[in-house]
Motif scaffolding. Sequence first.
Motif, PDB file in Angstrom:
ATOM      1  N   GLN A   1      -2.345   0.684 -13.841  1.00 60.25           N
ATOM      2  CA  GLN A   1      -0.973   0.027 -13.000  1.00 60.25           C
ATOM      3  C   GLN A   1      -1.202   0.272 -11.215  1.00 60.25           C
ATOM      4  O   GLN A   1      -0.336  -0.217 -10.598  1.00 60.25           O
ATOM      5  N   TRP A   2      -2.073   1.617 -10.772  1.00 63.43           N
ATOM      6  CA  TRP A   2      -1.834   1.583 -10.016  1.00 63.43           C
ATOM      7  C   TRP A   2      -2.597   0.646  -8.976  1.00 63.43           C
ATOM      8  O   TRP A   2      -2.244  -0.043  -8.310  1.00 63.43           O
ATOM      9  N   GLU A   3      -3.694  -0.028  -9.791  1.00 61.19           N
ATOM     10  CA  GLU A   3      -4.612  -1.338  -8.950  1.00 61.19           C
ATOM     11  C   GLU A   3      -4.044  -2.555  -8.857  1.00 61.19           C
ATOM     12  O   GLU A   3      -3.719  -3.419  -8.268  1.00 61.19           O
ATOM     13  N   HIS A   4      -3.193  -2.375  -9.860  1.00 60.05           N
ATOM     14  CA  HIS A   4      -1.543  -3.893  -9.671  1.00 60.05           C
ATOM     15  C   HIS A   4      -0.905  -3.166  -8.340  1.00 60.05           C
ATOM     16  O   HIS A   4      -0.721  -5.110  -8.666  1.00 60.05           O
ATOM     17  N   HIS A   5      -0.187  -2.427  -8.366  1.00 55.39           N
ATOM     18  CA  HIS A   5       0.070  -2.207  -7.290  1.00 55.39           C
ATOM     19  C   HIS A   5      -0.594  -2.824  -6.185  1.00 55.39           C
ATOM     20  O   HIS A   5       0.080  -3.166  -5.568  1.00 55.39           O
ATOM     21  N   LEU A   6      -1.519  -2.334  -6.366  1.00 59.05           N
ATOM     22  CA  LEU A   6      -2.041  -2.340  -4.801  1.00 59.05           C
ATOM     23  C   LEU A   6      -2.762  -3.906  -4.321  1.00 59.05           C
ATOM     24  O   LEU A   6      -2.380  -4.689  -3.757  1.00 59.05           O
ATOM     25  N   GLY A   7      -2.770  -4.335  -5.526  1.00 59.54           N
ATOM     26  CA  GLY A   7      -3.201  -5.776  -5.873  1.00 59.54           C
ATOM     27  C   GLY A   7      -1.719  -7.129  -4.878  1.00 59.54           C
ATOM     28  O   GLY A   7      -2.169  -7.705  -4.413  1.00 59.54           O
ATOM     29  N   GLN A   8      -0.646  -5.878  -5.612  1.00 58.71           N
ATOM     30  CA  GLN A   8       0.598  -6.876  -4.966  1.00 58.71           C
ATOM     31  C   GLN A   8       1.132  -6.772  -3.998  1.00 58.71           C
ATOM     32  O   GLN A   8       1.925  -7.421  -2.992  1.00 58.71           O
ATOM     33  N   SER A   9       0.514  -5.703  -3.350  1.00 59.94           N
ATOM     34  CA  SER A   9       0.733  -5.416  -2.230  1.00 59.94           C
ATOM     35  C   SER A   9      -0.604  -5.137  -0.257  1.00 59.94           C
ATOM     36  O   SER A   9       0.227  -5.526   0.446  1.00 59.94           O
ATOM     37  N   ASP A  10      -1.735  -5.994  -1.396  1.00 59.80           N
ATOM     38  CA  ASP A  10      -2.429  -6.218  -0.358  1.00 59.80           C
ATOM     39  C   ASP A  10      -1.508  -7.199   0.957  1.00 59.80           C
ATOM     40  O   ASP A  10      -2.070  -6.911   1.980  1.00 59.80           O
ATOM     41  N   PRO A  11      -1.306  -8.491   0.631  1.00 61.61           N
ATOM     42  CA  PRO A  11      -0.921  -9.233   1.641  1.00 61.61           C
ATOM     43  C   PRO A  11      -0.519  -8.865   2.681  1.00 61.61           C
ATOM     44  O   PRO A  11      -0.279  -8.934   4.318  1.00 61.61           O
ATOM     45  N   VAL A  12       0.228  -7.705   2.434  1.00 66.37           N
ATOM     46  CA  VAL A  12       1.220  -6.740   3.687  1.00 66.37           C
ATOM     47  C   VAL A  12       0.459  -5.842   3.784  1.00 66.37           C
ATOM     48  O   VAL A  12       0.518  -5.783   5.419  1.00 66.37           O
ATOM     49  N   GLN A  13      -0.078  -5.094   3.317  1.00 58.78           N
ATOM     50  CA  GLN A  13      -0.608  -3.830   3.683  1.00 58.78           C
ATOM     51  C   GLN A  13      -2.113  -4.168   4.544  1.00 58.78           C
ATOM     52  O   GLN A  13      -2.773  -3.621   5.499  1.00 58.78           O
ATOM     53  N   ALA A  14      -2.566  -5.565   5.084  1.00 62.81           N
ATOM     54  CA  ALA A  14      -3.498  -5.772   5.592  1.00 62.81           C
ATOM     55  C   ALA A  14      -3.314  -5.641   7.169  1.00 62.81           C
ATOM     56  O   ALA A  14      -3.555  -6.064   7.910  1.00 62.81           O
ATOM     57  N   SER A  15      -1.512  -5.265   7.116  1.00 63.70           N
ATOM     58  CA  SER A  15      -1.372  -5.973   8.844  1.00 63.70           C
ATOM     59  C   SER A  15      -0.885  -4.970   9.208  1.00 63.70           C
ATOM     60  O   SER A  15      -0.050  -4.499  10.102  1.00 63.70           O
ATOM     61  N   ILE A  16       0.372  -4.703   8.231  1.00 63.87           N
ATOM     62  CA  ILE A  16       1.432  -2.899   8.389  1.00 63.87           C
ATOM     63  C   ILE A  16       1.097  -2.029   7.844  1.00 63.87           C
ATOM     64  O   ILE A  16       0.830  -2.125   6.139  1.00 63.87           O
ATOM     65  N   PRO A  17       1.376  -0.310   7.994  1.00 61.98           N
ATOM     66  CA  PRO A  17       0.507   0.103   7.101  1.00 61.98           C
ATOM     67  C   PRO A  17       1.967   0.814   6.381  1.00 61.98           C
ATOM     68  O   PRO A  17       2.936   0.543   6.449  1.00 61.98           O
ATOM     69  N   LEU A  18       1.627   1.177   4.665  1.00 68.16           N
ATOM     70  CA  LEU A  18       2.367   1.267   3.891  1.00 68.16           C
ATOM     71  C   LEU A  18       2.553   2.422   3.662  1.00 68.16           C
ATOM     72  O   LEU A  18       0.921   3.629   3.374  1.00 68.16           O
ATOM     73  N   LEU A  19       3.030   3.720   3.593  1.00 60.74           N
ATOM     74  CA  LEU A  19       2.595   5.275   3.639  1.00 60.74           C
ATOM     75  C   LEU A  19       3.467   5.267   2.980  1.00 60.74           C
ATOM     76  O   LEU A  19       4.955   5.237   2.625  1.00 60.74           O
ATOM     77  N   TYR A  20       3.344   6.935   1.699  1.00 59.99           N
ATOM     78  CA  TYR A  20       4.370   6.754   0.281  1.00 59.99           C
ATOM     79  C   TYR A  20       4.770   8.192   0.300  1.00 59.99           C
ATOM     80  O   TYR A  20       3.693   9.104   1.327  1.00 59.99           O
ATOM     81  N   THR A  21       5.270   8.820  -0.775  1.00 60.86           N
ATOM     82  CA  THR A  21       5.490   9.865  -0.620  1.00 60.86           C
ATOM     83  C   THR A  21       5.621   9.947  -2.422  1.00 60.86           C
ATOM     84  O   THR A  21       5.977   8.811  -3.238  1.00 60.86           O
ATOM     85  N   LEU A  22       4.957  11.191  -2.997  1.00 58.49           N
ATOM     86  CA  LEU A  22       5.218  10.511  -4.406  1.00 58.49           C
ATOM     87  C   LEU A  22       6.454  10.798  -5.288  1.00 58.49           C
ATOM     88  O   LEU A  22       7.518  11.482  -5.221  1.00 58.49           O
ATOM     89  N   GLY A  23       6.864   9.662  -6.549  1.00 57.56           N
ATOM     90  CA  GLY A  23       8.418   9.923  -7.260  1.00 57.56           C
ATOM     91  C   GLY A  23       8.045  10.375  -8.795  1.00 57.56           C
ATOM     92  O   GLY A  23       6.514  10.871  -8.778  1.00 57.56           O
TER      93      GLY A  23
END
Length: 190
Positions: free
Chosen positions: A49-71
């Motif tokens: 599931q983490w791998e899936h999230h990263l794959g879906q987010s990679d196009p944006v994360q390549a140019s804009i930082p994504l910063l997270y907190t735990l749910g």
Amino acid sequence: LIMLGDGRSDGDTGSSPRWPAILEEAASHQPRAIFHTGDIVHDGDVWEQWEHHLGQSDPVQASIPLLYTLGNHDDDHVKGDGALYNQVFALPRNDVTNTEDYWFARFGDVIVVGLSTQTFQGGTVPFQEQADWLDRILTDNPATWKIVFFHHPIFTASLDVGFADVGHPPNENEQNARLLPVFEKHHVDL
């Protein structure tokens, strides 16, 4: 800066099928960073599931930082560096638990603090450790704008959709007694 949250799926894929479109729309506003308030995946114990999230987010994360907190969905059976959340992301470490579960970063004259209302809640006095740390961080790092984010809301209204109650109740993890006075003392903006 853009704040998003609850991008998880209701199934076993990790992120929602709508997550890429939501993230692309957020990116179209050209923010300096995007923050995610937790519930990134459906089950924090499942690496795929983490791998899936990263794959879906990679196009944006390549140019804009994504910063997270735990749910509450992101937590797994391991705490600290061994947790999948902490293996997946490279966030700033706090100097109390030496983990990435709660952290801060500066963006010009904005300080952004990601707290964890899911982990490191404290023992006999819930959230005192994070409240003390937050007070020190905001004192030692003055900024014009102060943003603090986390998953479980201070104030909220639940939404009853007929078949389920959607949302978290206010003060669900009893964080308000310790965190609110620090927010008020430092005039946290958001």
